[in-house]
Write an enzyme that holds these catalytic residues in place. Sequence first.
Site, short mmCIF file in Angstrom:
data_model
loop_
_atom_site.label_atom_id
_atom_site.label_comp_id
_atom_site.label_asym_id
_atom_site.label_seq_id
_atom_site.Cartn_x
_atom_site.Cartn_y
_atom_site.Cartn_z
N GLU A 73 2.03 26.74 -106.54
CA GLU A 73 1.86 25.77 -105.47
C GLU A 73 0.58 24.95 -105.62
OE1 GLU A 73 5.03 27.18 -102.43
OE2 GLU A 73 3.10 28.13 -102.00
N TYR A 119 -10.53 27.38 -79.65
CA TYR A 119 -10.87 27.59 -81.06
C TYR A 119 -9.84 27.07 -82.04
CZ TYR A 119 -15.49 29.37 -81.38
OH TYR A 119 -16.85 29.42 -81.39
N HIS A 159 8.27 29.35 -93.85
CA HIS A 159 7.47 29.76 -95.01
C HIS A 159 6.06 30.22 -94.63
CE1 HIS A 159 6.21 28.52 -99.40
NE2 HIS A 159 5.62 29.62 -99.00
P1 13P Z 1 2.22 32.05 -106.17
O1 13P Z 1 2.26 33.54 -106.48
O2 13P Z 1 2.79 31.24 -107.31
O3 13P Z 1 0.84 31.64 -105.78
O4 13P Z 1 3.16 31.82 -104.93
C1 13P Z 1 2.97 32.66 -103.83
C2 13P Z 1 3.40 32.03 -102.57
O5 13P Z 1 2.84 32.31 -101.53
C3 13P Z 1 4.52 31.09 -102.57
O6 13P Z 1 4.64 30.51 -101.30
#
Ligand code: 13P
Length: 210
Positions: A73, A119, A159
């Site tokens: 990412e 906050y 996500h």
């Molecule tokens: P990576 O292990 O490639 O950093 O991906 C982990 C992740 O959180 C994907 O959303």
Amino acid sequence: MTDSAARDLLVRLSRSLFERGFSVGSAGNISVAVDDGILITPTNSCLGFLEPARISKLDRDFRHVSGDKPSKEVFLHRAFYDTRPGTGAVVHLHSTHATALSCFADLDPDDCVAPLTPYVVMRVGRVKLVPYMRPGDPRLGDAVRALGGAHAAVLLANHGPVVSATDLQTAVYAAEELEETAKLLVLLQGRPTRLLTPAQVDELTAAFPK
Ligand code: 13P
């Protein structure tokens, strides 16, 4: 920040996040700007067990120069560095409550972490929802870029959160604040809840600019 100081801090803060349950398994990725480029957690690495010498190093053009293969990412991180001048670190987590919030069907896409307490307004600001795309899809980076740097943090639908700040410690604090606010929002679901008013949010934003 020097390369070696940043590696040490990245290892310590990542371990702390892992040990307190803000990340599990190999979820999440964190990057920090250094004098001659960017350090980022390697793909599939566990935030609890990073090794300083294996952290991925990228040059200023985000080309991989040393260490293990970078997070898939990296383009998501780059979108913050490119659109928000002064960005010094980016933290992406799958922290439980923020991720739960990211699955709510009725989120306001323009303000998806409601201003419940001062906050979250001071440390995180208004959070934009990015529509679901698979992890590693470069269009996630395009979606952040399209915001033109207006938001320090986004929530990736189904996500998890991505938070940027001027330095690594501040970005970690902001990611923690976002998670705690999401936890409160989940706890308060179904209760009539008093949010901060727009005037109260404006007052905080003016007093604590990010
Ligand atoms: P990576 O292990 O490639 O950093 O991906 C982990 C992740 O959180 C994907 O959303």
